[in-house]
Write a protein that holds these residues in place. Sequence first.
Motif, PDB file in Angstrom:
ATOM      1  N   PHE A 237     -13.216   8.123  58.578  1.00 53.91           N
ATOM      2  CA  PHE A 237     -12.425   6.903  58.765  1.00 53.91           C
ATOM      3  C   PHE A 237     -10.975   7.141  59.175  1.00 53.91           C
ATOM      4  O   PHE A 237     -10.343   6.250  59.726  1.00 53.91           O
ATOM      5  CB  PHE A 237     -12.465   6.055  57.489  1.00 53.91           C
ATOM      6  CG  PHE A 237     -13.870   5.738  57.045  1.00 53.91           C
ATOM      7  CD1 PHE A 237     -14.737   5.088  57.889  1.00 53.91           C
ATOM      8  CD2 PHE A 237     -14.318   6.130  55.790  1.00 53.91           C
ATOM      9  CE1 PHE A 237     -16.039   4.809  57.493  1.00 53.91           C
ATOM     10  CE2 PHE A 237     -15.607   5.858  55.384  1.00 53.91           C
ATOM     11  CZ  PHE A 237     -16.475   5.193  56.241  1.00 53.91           C
TER      12      PHE A 237
ATOM     13  N   HIS B 161     -13.869   9.820  53.671  1.00 52.98           N
ATOM     14  CA  HIS B 161     -12.758   9.062  54.248  1.00 52.98           C
ATOM     15  C   HIS B 161     -12.009   9.905  55.274  1.00 52.98           C
ATOM     16  O   HIS B 161     -11.707   9.449  56.388  1.00 52.98           O
ATOM     17  CB  HIS B 161     -11.820   8.590  53.136  1.00 52.98           C
ATOM     18  CG  HIS B 161     -11.090   7.338  53.458  1.00 52.98           C
ATOM     19  ND1 HIS B 161     -10.113   7.282  54.410  1.00 52.98           N
ATOM     20  CD2 HIS B 161     -11.205   6.085  52.966  1.00 52.98           C
ATOM     21  CE1 HIS B 161      -9.640   6.051  54.489  1.00 52.98           C
ATOM     22  NE2 HIS B 161     -10.297   5.304  53.619  1.00 52.98           N
TER      23      HIS B 161
ATOM     24  N   LEU C  83     -12.945   3.567  48.755  1.00 54.44           N
ATOM     25  CA  LEU C  83     -13.641   2.345  49.159  1.00 54.44           C
ATOM     26  C   LEU C  83     -12.695   1.155  49.075  1.00 54.44           C
ATOM     27  O   LEU C  83     -11.677   1.208  48.388  1.00 54.44           O
ATOM     28  CB  LEU C  83     -14.853   2.106  48.264  1.00 54.44           C
ATOM     29  CG  LEU C  83     -15.912   3.208  48.223  1.00 54.44           C
ATOM     30  CD1 LEU C  83     -16.931   2.931  47.121  1.00 54.44           C
ATOM     31  CD2 LEU C  83     -16.600   3.357  49.570  1.00 54.44           C
TER      32      LEU C  83
ATOM     33  N   GLY D 233     -17.959  -1.132  59.867  1.00 54.63           N
ATOM     34  CA  GLY D 233     -17.930  -0.625  58.499  1.00 54.63           C
ATOM     35  C   GLY D 233     -19.315  -0.444  57.936  1.00 54.63           C
ATOM     36  O   GLY D 233     -20.336  -0.585  58.626  1.00 54.63           O
TER      37      GLY D 233
ATOM     38  N   LEU E  79     -15.326  -1.162  53.918  1.00 52.84           N
ATOM     39  CA  LEU E  79     -16.097  -0.147  53.203  1.00 52.84           C
ATOM     40  C   LEU E  79     -16.395  -0.671  51.811  1.00 52.84           C
ATOM     41  O   LEU E  79     -15.496  -0.789  50.978  1.00 52.84           O
ATOM     42  CB  LEU E  79     -15.306   1.163  53.115  1.00 52.84           C
ATOM     43  CG  LEU E  79     -14.645   1.647  54.416  1.00 52.84           C
ATOM     44  CD1 LEU E  79     -13.829   2.903  54.142  1.00 52.84           C
ATOM     45  CD2 LEU E  79     -15.684   1.880  55.488  1.00 52.84           C
TER      46      LEU E  79
END
Length: 582
Positions: A261, A257, A293, A207, A270
Amino acid sequence: MTFTVDDAPWWTGAVVYQIYPRSFQDSDGDGIGDLRGVLQRVDHLADLGVDVVWFSPVYRSPQDDNGYDISDYQDVDPLFGTLEDLDEVIDALHERGIKVVMDLVVNHTSDEHPWFVESRSSTDNPKRDWYWWRPARPGMAPGTPGAEPTNWASFFSGPTWEYDEATGEYYLHLFSRKQPDLNWENPEVRQAVFAMMRWWLDRGIDGFRMDVINLISKAVGPDGSLADGPATTGALGDGSGQYMHGPRLHEYLQEMHREVFDGRRDGLLLVGETPGATVEDGALFTDPRRRELDMVFTFEHVGLDHGPGGKYDPRPLDLRDLKAVLGRWQAGLADVGWNALYWDNHDQPRIVSRFGDDGEYRRESATMLATVLHLHRGTPYVYQGEELGMTNAHLRSFDDYRDIEALRHVEETRALGYVSDDRILAGLAAMSRDNARTPVHWDASSNAGFTTGEPWLPVNPNHRHVNAEAERADPSSVYHHYRRLIALRHEDATVRLGDFTMLLPGHRHVYAFTRELDGDALLVLGNFSGDEQQVDVDAVWDGAEVVLGNVPDPAVPRDGVVRLSPWEGVVLRRVVGAATGG
């Protein structure tokens, strides 16, 4: 979207440890901490019980701002070692069940980054628009005072614009002139950043801690202009309204994101650093449904002791203000989102010197402060040396300071001519970032076991008695109290997920709150003073069980009254079947 025991993410029960590498452990005698030094101390982290290590930047950098000015995102600076050294550190931590989070600094780069070298090479270079370039104000000669495109003041003093004679334009830098801001309006910038992030995740990290991530979106006019901020002092103004939580910020985070991710989200952490964020902002950032986040660092509580003259004009903390701020964040993120809990980091002075007593009651105040923080709802962060009760550096000379922010403050304040050197030094001694950056104390030997050479910052003289070796040998030490707090979070669902209720909001010296989950209830009390404090509590707490205390005979309520010794912190569990009271 309240988390339950069954669906809570792993990080609700985790504790994060921050390493500032240049001050952690030196392995080669050059006076600067490095990655092979970290390897020497991984068992310290495992014994402490932390779940995650966050590394401040180790990337290639000219070190203008101690590594937060990055010239190569995908290499390690030789000061700290090599990529192979970092791989070895990551593997060693993973073998001990500890995740690794890297600092992500993408609001700006170094002016020595190849992207910026290209950008400044000519006005028609393909990377020109990767940064914020603007001409002088209309009608003003470029490079003259007041000709800067806006009046914004830098976080590190002076204007935010640097004139570049070669191309006749200015570039934006919210921090040092050697830290030009990236232009996130340009999709090529975003894709380059996202590719770099994926590269690090592929390398095995878990992360990112995102440095000043809420500054990446600037408010741009239809014609590409940037507006002045309200005047503050002199020719400079506060431009934060034009770049703090800008209009496309959430769009950028959601794009990140999706691009970085999605498909590998499990197990990652995060966290965003978001100066100026409100509770409402925090709820937007950390609502899981928005996919931005996991948590953010708020700054409200660490600004409460800033005086009329700002950070370097400190005033005593009013505990009622601290309770109001932290209580508001607890309430505001109770149903959606999540808190990041911290006292110390590389940008803040040591909490035991700031809100505690770093003299007679160093151990008691350090452990009380830890107790109060870690029992809040959120993920606690421990900054290196905090678990040892390390104090401010008490540096006595301007020559002892290294931090660019502090040095710029000295230069600017001296130029004004109305503040004495003694007063400037007092402000630095209380609030300089160098207080957190002095070397970690490993033992009582010369240079605290940090280095065999000359340390880059002076070692605090109190390392003779405040050090890891001494702390580990004393069962009642700050270190062992942190171990117990971390273990408690791992073991106790109420600590992780329980509802938070503030008590005694108007009390000047006692911080009190409850945590409750499925009928289980904890009472947390902290005495923020060197005097005994007597307070009334609900009689339901009479005879409560002591879960954790920081003094030999922890306070327990009797007849609805509890007496706290100086700097005492205690966690109590309500005994099942106890009588209720008023």
